[in-house]
Structures are given as structure tokens and as C-alpha cells.
Write a protein that holds these residues in place. Structure first.
Motif, mmCIF file in Angstrom:
data_model
loop_
_atom_site.group_PDB
_atom_site.id
_atom_site.type_symbol
_atom_site.label_atom_id
_atom_site.label_comp_id
_atom_site.label_asym_id
_atom_site.label_seq_id
_atom_site.Cartn_x
_atom_site.Cartn_y
_atom_site.Cartn_z
ATOM 1 N N LYS A 29 0.829 -1.231 0.000
ATOM 2 C CA LYS A 29 0.000 0.000 0.000
ATOM 3 C C LYS A 29 0.852 1.264 0.000
ATOM 4 N N ASN A 30 1.961 1.246 -0.761
ATOM 5 C CA ASN A 30 2.863 2.385 -0.919
ATOM 6 C C ASN A 30 3.532 2.828 0.375
ATOM 7 N N ASP A 31 3.706 1.894 1.302
ATOM 8 C CA ASP A 31 4.398 2.175 2.559
ATOM 9 C C ASP A 31 5.851 1.696 2.417
ATOM 10 N N TYR A 32 6.767 2.657 2.263
ATOM 11 C CA TYR A 32 8.166 2.312 2.019
ATOM 12 C C TYR A 32 8.779 1.510 3.155
ATOM 13 N N ARG A 33 8.434 1.800 4.391
ATOM 14 C CA ARG A 33 8.987 1.049 5.532
ATOM 15 C C ARG A 33 8.624 -0.427 5.418
ATOM 16 N N LYS A 34 7.375 -0.695 5.072
ATOM 17 C CA LYS A 34 6.938 -2.084 4.926
ATOM 18 C C LYS A 34 7.640 -2.750 3.744
ATOM 19 N N MET A 35 7.878 -1.989 2.670
ATOM 20 C CA MET A 35 8.588 -2.540 1.519
ATOM 21 C C MET A 35 10.015 -2.903 1.914
ATOM 22 N N TYR A 36 10.703 -2.017 2.628
ATOM 23 C CA TYR A 36 12.071 -2.286 3.060
ATOM 24 C C TYR A 36 12.108 -3.539 3.929
ATOM 25 N N ASP A 37 11.125 -3.683 4.812
ATOM 26 C CA ASP A 37 11.040 -4.860 5.663
ATOM 27 C C ASP A 37 10.803 -6.106 4.809
ATOM 28 N N ALA A 38 9.944 -6.006 3.815
ATOM 29 C CA ALA A 38 9.620 -7.150 2.954
ATOM 30 C C ALA A 38 10.819 -7.622 2.142
ATOM 31 N N VAL A 39 11.647 -6.696 1.676
ATOM 32 C CA VAL A 39 12.817 -7.095 0.881
ATOM 33 C C VAL A 39 14.033 -7.376 1.754
ATOM 34 N N GLY A 40 13.933 -7.089 3.049
ATOM 35 C CA GLY A 40 15.016 -7.423 3.967
ATOM 36 C C GLY A 40 16.124 -6.408 4.059
ATOM 37 N N SER A 41 15.867 -5.156 3.675
ATOM 38 C CA SER A 41 16.923 -4.158 3.769
ATOM 39 C C SER A 41 16.816 -3.312 5.034
ATOM 40 N N GLN A 42 15.635 -3.243 5.615
ATOM 41 C CA GLN A 42 15.446 -2.461 6.832
ATOM 42 C C GLN A 42 14.249 -3.022 7.593
ATOM 43 N N THR A 43 14.354 -3.047 8.908
ATOM 44 C CA THR A 43 13.231 -3.507 9.715
ATOM 45 C C THR A 43 12.230 -2.374 9.901
ATOM 46 N N LEU A 44 11.041 -2.707 10.352
ATOM 47 C CA LEU A 44 10.028 -1.681 10.591
ATOM 48 C C LEU A 44 10.448 -0.705 11.683
ATOM 49 N N THR A 45 11.394 -1.091 12.531
ATOM 50 C CA THR A 45 11.889 -0.193 13.569
ATOM 51 C C THR A 45 12.991 0.720 13.068
ATOM 52 N N GLY A 46 13.402 0.539 11.799
ATOM 53 C CA GLY A 46 14.390 1.428 11.193
ATOM 54 C C GLY A 46 15.804 0.905 11.128
ATOM 55 N N GLU A 47 16.034 -0.316 11.611
ATOM 56 C CA GLU A 47 17.381 -0.889 11.576
ATOM 57 C C GLU A 47 17.716 -1.368 10.172
ATOM 58 N N TRP A 48 18.813 -0.831 9.601
ATOM 59 C CA TRP A 48 19.249 -1.242 8.259
ATOM 60 C C TRP A 48 19.944 -2.594 8.352
#
Length: 50
Positions: A29-48
Motif C-alpha cells: 500500500k505504498n508504505d516504504y517502511r513495509k517494503m524495506y522490511d519485505a525485501v530485507g533491507s530495513q526492519t520496521l523499527t528502522g534498523e538497516w
């Protein structure tokens, strides 16, 4: 750009690349944080992770 996308996608087993990220972003749903979490580059808490 298409060549880069194809190579990036192939090298990451379809997980990364412009088109893969676009599809994941739509699914999230165009939520970049969730996308980063889904691809494994960043957690939802912001950890890269990469």
C-alpha cells in the motif's frame, strides 16, 4: 534501465530490481517502511540490514 532491472532481478532471485520493488511497494500500500522490511533491507523499527 531495462537491462539493469533484468540483471538486478536475476542476481537477487527476483527479490530486487526496479520492477520487483515496484510490485512489493504496491502490495504494501505504498508504505516504504513495509517494503524495506519485505525485501530485507530495513526492519520496521528502522534498523538497516544491508
Amino acid at each position: 534501465m531495462k537491462t539493469i532491472d533484468r540483471r538486478w532481478s536475476k542476481a537477487s532471485d527476483g527479490k530486487l530490481g526496479f520492477s520487483a520493488q515496484e510490485n512489493i511497494l504496491r502490495e504494501q500500500k505504498n508504505d516504504y517502511r513495509k517494503m524495506y522490511d519485505a525485501v530485507g533491507s530495513q526492519t520496521l523499527t528502522g534498523e538497516w540490514l544491508i
